[in-house]
Design a protein around this motif. Structure first.
Motif, PDB file in Angstrom:
ATOM      1  N   GLN A 185       0.945  -2.661 -16.655  1.00  0.00           N
ATOM      2  CA  GLN A 185      -0.198  -1.985 -16.065  1.00  0.00           C
ATOM      3  C   GLN A 185      -0.891  -2.877 -15.028  1.00  0.00           C
ATOM      4  O   GLN A 185      -1.271  -2.413 -13.945  1.00  0.00           O
ATOM      5  CB  GLN A 185      -1.201  -1.597 -17.168  1.00  0.00           C
ATOM      6  N   THR A 186      -1.030  -4.174 -15.345  1.00  0.00           N
ATOM      7  CA  THR A 186      -1.677  -5.104 -14.411  1.00  0.00           C
ATOM      8  C   THR A 186      -0.904  -5.199 -13.098  1.00  0.00           C
ATOM      9  O   THR A 186      -1.478  -5.117 -12.003  1.00  0.00           O
ATOM     10  CB  THR A 186      -1.787  -6.494 -15.048  1.00  0.00           C
ATOM     11  N   GLU A 189      -1.117  -1.932 -10.967  1.00  0.00           N
ATOM     12  CA  GLU A 189      -2.355  -1.786 -10.203  1.00  0.00           C
ATOM     13  C   GLU A 189      -2.292  -2.558  -8.888  1.00  0.00           C
ATOM     14  O   GLU A 189      -2.825  -2.110  -7.865  1.00  0.00           O
ATOM     15  CB  GLU A 189      -3.530  -2.262 -11.056  1.00  0.00           C
ATOM     16  N   GLN A 190      -1.599  -3.706  -8.888  1.00  0.00           N
ATOM     17  CA  GLN A 190      -1.427  -4.465  -7.642  1.00  0.00           C
ATOM     18  C   GLN A 190      -0.550  -3.692  -6.663  1.00  0.00           C
ATOM     19  O   GLN A 190      -0.808  -3.674  -5.456  1.00  0.00           O
ATOM     20  CB  GLN A 190      -0.813  -5.824  -7.955  1.00  0.00           C
ATOM     21  N   ALA A 193      -2.426  -0.876  -5.047  1.00  0.00           N
ATOM     22  CA  ALA A 193      -3.429  -1.353  -4.079  1.00  0.00           C
ATOM     23  C   ALA A 193      -2.803  -1.873  -2.790  1.00  0.00           C
ATOM     24  O   ALA A 193      -3.520  -2.279  -1.879  1.00  0.00           O
ATOM     25  CB  ALA A 193      -4.267  -2.464  -4.722  1.00  0.00           C
ATOM     26  N   GLU A 211       3.448   4.866 -12.692  1.00  0.00           N
ATOM     27  CA  GLU A 211       2.112   5.075 -13.241  1.00  0.00           C
ATOM     28  C   GLU A 211       2.128   6.223 -14.241  1.00  0.00           C
ATOM     29  O   GLU A 211       1.501   6.150 -15.313  1.00  0.00           O
ATOM     30  CB  GLU A 211       1.108   5.361 -12.128  1.00  0.00           C
ATOM     31  N   ARG A 223      -5.142   9.385 -15.868  1.00  0.00           N
ATOM     32  CA  ARG A 223      -4.144   8.732 -15.011  1.00  0.00           C
ATOM     33  C   ARG A 223      -2.881   9.578 -14.913  1.00  0.00           C
ATOM     34  O   ARG A 223      -2.200   9.588 -13.873  1.00  0.00           O
ATOM     35  CB  ARG A 223      -3.813   7.347 -15.552  1.00  0.00           C
TER      36      ARG A 223
END
Length: 525
Positions: A185-186, A189-190, A193, A211, A223
């Motif tokens: 998940q971390t 998110e990158q 972005a 996702e 989500r």
């Protein structure tokens, strides 16, 4: 940006600049490639051909890209090795991989990796390292992840945002498949972005598909809704075939049968239009599930028959099960003849779907088992050994025994390979007899075997001593009068997360036994 006219430059300098813009400004890169002064009768120079092939691939025109890069590669191989040859090798390898031709892709990546290190091009080296890792993902996930993580560091150091996002997306998949959803998940998110995501719809679709998968597992309904919305918007805005395939596979999971069929049908058409495509069997299996759920049993049978045909072409292991497949197909046709008896038809269809699942499981087993000894093979050993080594610590070490049959070449040369095979098979039975639950016993190659056991080496050494006793007492003369078999064994353990080093230490101790007379165990320096 496509309206900006590039200033006049030397052709190769112009193409290098265009290559650097291929992901951030593809329209401008195409315009610059088409102004290359070495175009002759509408045909580009080899370097421009590589760039145009890359741009066509990213635009979804795979067949055109394969033709262009293949032509360019013939010319580039005749020249001194340089960045454009490595780029051509990488692009052709990526196209082979996308079309399901993994062996050809791996060979090209390895060639590119070797050339890039000689030439000293860090970006080409990182690209080859990354793509080789992706190709090895199924067979050796530990090494594959290390390749991709190393490439990511280089991409970030070079400021290549697009390549970094692609590498991060693959790390998301590695972490998700390993069960580390927090890390997945971390990193995801990158990726989401990344400022270039809007310029690359296929990459965006892959990111939102991940996702959607992660959000389902973590039970994040908002989500899930967001990812579904983004995927539908991307499909509506772009006709990129790989985008539609990625989105369909993600959106069909958990959908109602009619809705799943609605998104899968155009994706199947897109996959067929691409020619040989590794996603087509998966798409057709999903289509068959939806058709069966809707009562369209004949259509489901037809879809599964097509899957069988594709799998036969894509997997050599499945060819060895050809007669079994023909039997399944025969019974499918029998179901078609009895379609009017709906209740019996449905029951038999379900039975044959289970047959297909059993057959697929058998094919997966063949990829892990040594055909002669029925022990695990070398690929499985490195896959599971790497996984176990990742869990090592001072409190939970991992032990390995490397075993070699003494003078086995002499056995083959004296009595023939058929008797040698019988010796290998009997030794495999003895290895199973001394193994404990949780052990991994594998044929390493030829007459060499490896046994892995969590824990320190004392217990494994005791098992090896029991094995040597069984080998010493075995009636080998039943196979051939005068036959005698002995083993040399090296035993080691590790608390570090390095499987290769563990095997290397066991191998060194085995060599020490071989050098000092054979038929013994070495478990210490």
């Amino acid at each position: 940006m496509s309206a900006l006219a590039p200033a006049p430059q030397q052709p190769l300098t112009l193409l290098e600049d265009a290559w650097s813009l291929r992901d951030t400004a593809p329209d401008l890169a195409r315009q610059m490639a088409q102004t290359d002064g070495r175009f002759v009768d509408g045909h580009p120079s080899p370097e421009a051909g590589v760039l145009l092939a890359y741009l066509n691939w990213r635009a979804g025109h795979l067949s055109r890209a394969v033709s262009q890069v293949g032509t360019a590669l013939l010319d580039l191989r005749a020249q001194a090795a340089g960045p454009w040859l490595m780029r051509a090798l990488n692009l052709l390898a990526a196209l082979h991989s996308r079309l399901g031709q993994r062996d050809q892709a791996a060979a090209l990546y390895e060639e590119q990796l070797g050339l890039s290190r000689v030439v000293g091009d860090p970006e080409c080296t990182a690209i080859a390292q990354h793509d080789l890792g992706v190709t090895l993902r199924a067979s050796d996930p530990v090494r594959a992840r290390a390749h991709v993580a190393g490439a990511l560091e280089t991409f970030q150091a070079l400021g290549n945002l697009y390549a970094a996002a692609v590498a991060q997306l693959h790390l998301v998949r590695f972490d998700r498949e390993a069960g580390d959803l927090s890390a997945a998940q971390t990193t995801l998110e990158q990726v989401l972005a990344c400022p270039l995501l809007g310029q690359h719809p296929a990459l965006a679709a892959a990111a939102y598909a991940e996702e959607l998968t992660v959000a389902r597992v973590l039970d994040h309904p908002e989500r899930v809704k967001r990812a579904r919305r983004h995927l539908r918007e991307l499909c509506a805005a772009h006709d990129h075939p790989e985008l539609h395939i990625t989105a369909a596979l993600a959106l069909s999971v958990g959908a109602q049968p009619a809705a799943a069929l609605a998104v899968l049908t155009p994706a199947v058409a897109a996959a067929r239009a691409l020619g040989a495509n590794g996603s087509l069997p998966t798409l057709l299996e999903r289509v068959a599930e939806a058709q069966a759920a809707l009562g369209q049993h004949q259509d489901a049978v037809a879809s599964l028959c097509e899957v069988l045909t594709l799998e036969r072409e894509l997997h050599h292991a499945e060819r060895r099960q050809g007669f079994r497949m023909l039997d399944v197909l025969h019974r499918f046709h029998h179901l078609e003849a009895a379609a009017q008896e709906q209740q019996r038809y449905t029951a038999e269809l379900q039975a044959h779907l289970r047959d297909l699942q059993t057959l697929n499981a058998r094919i997966r087993e063949l990829s892990r088992i040594d055909g002669l000894t029925r022990l695990h093979n070398r690929d499985y050993l490195f896959q599971e050994g790497g996984r176990l080594a990742e869990l090592c610590s001072a409190q939970a070490p991992l032990s390995a025994a490397m075993l070699d049959i003494d003078h086995f070449k002499w056995v083959n040369d004296t009595w023939g390979h058929q008797l040698g095979d019988a010796v290998l098979q009997r030794l495999a039975q003895m290895l199973r007899a001394v193994a404990e639950p949780g052990d991994i016993v594998a044929r390493y190659g030829g007459e060499e075997f490896v046994m892995l056991r969590p824990g320190r080496q004392d217990a494994l050494r005791a098992s090896c001593q029991a094995l040597q006793g069984a080998v010493r007492d075995h009636a080998w003369g039943e196979l051939r009068p005068g036959l005698r078999v002995t083993l040399s064994i090296g035993v080691a353990h590790t608390e570090a997360n390095d499987f290769d080093a563990l095997l290397g230490e066991a191998d060194r101790r085995l060599y020490r036994v071989k050098s000092s007379g054979r038929n013994a165990i070495c478990a210490a320096d």
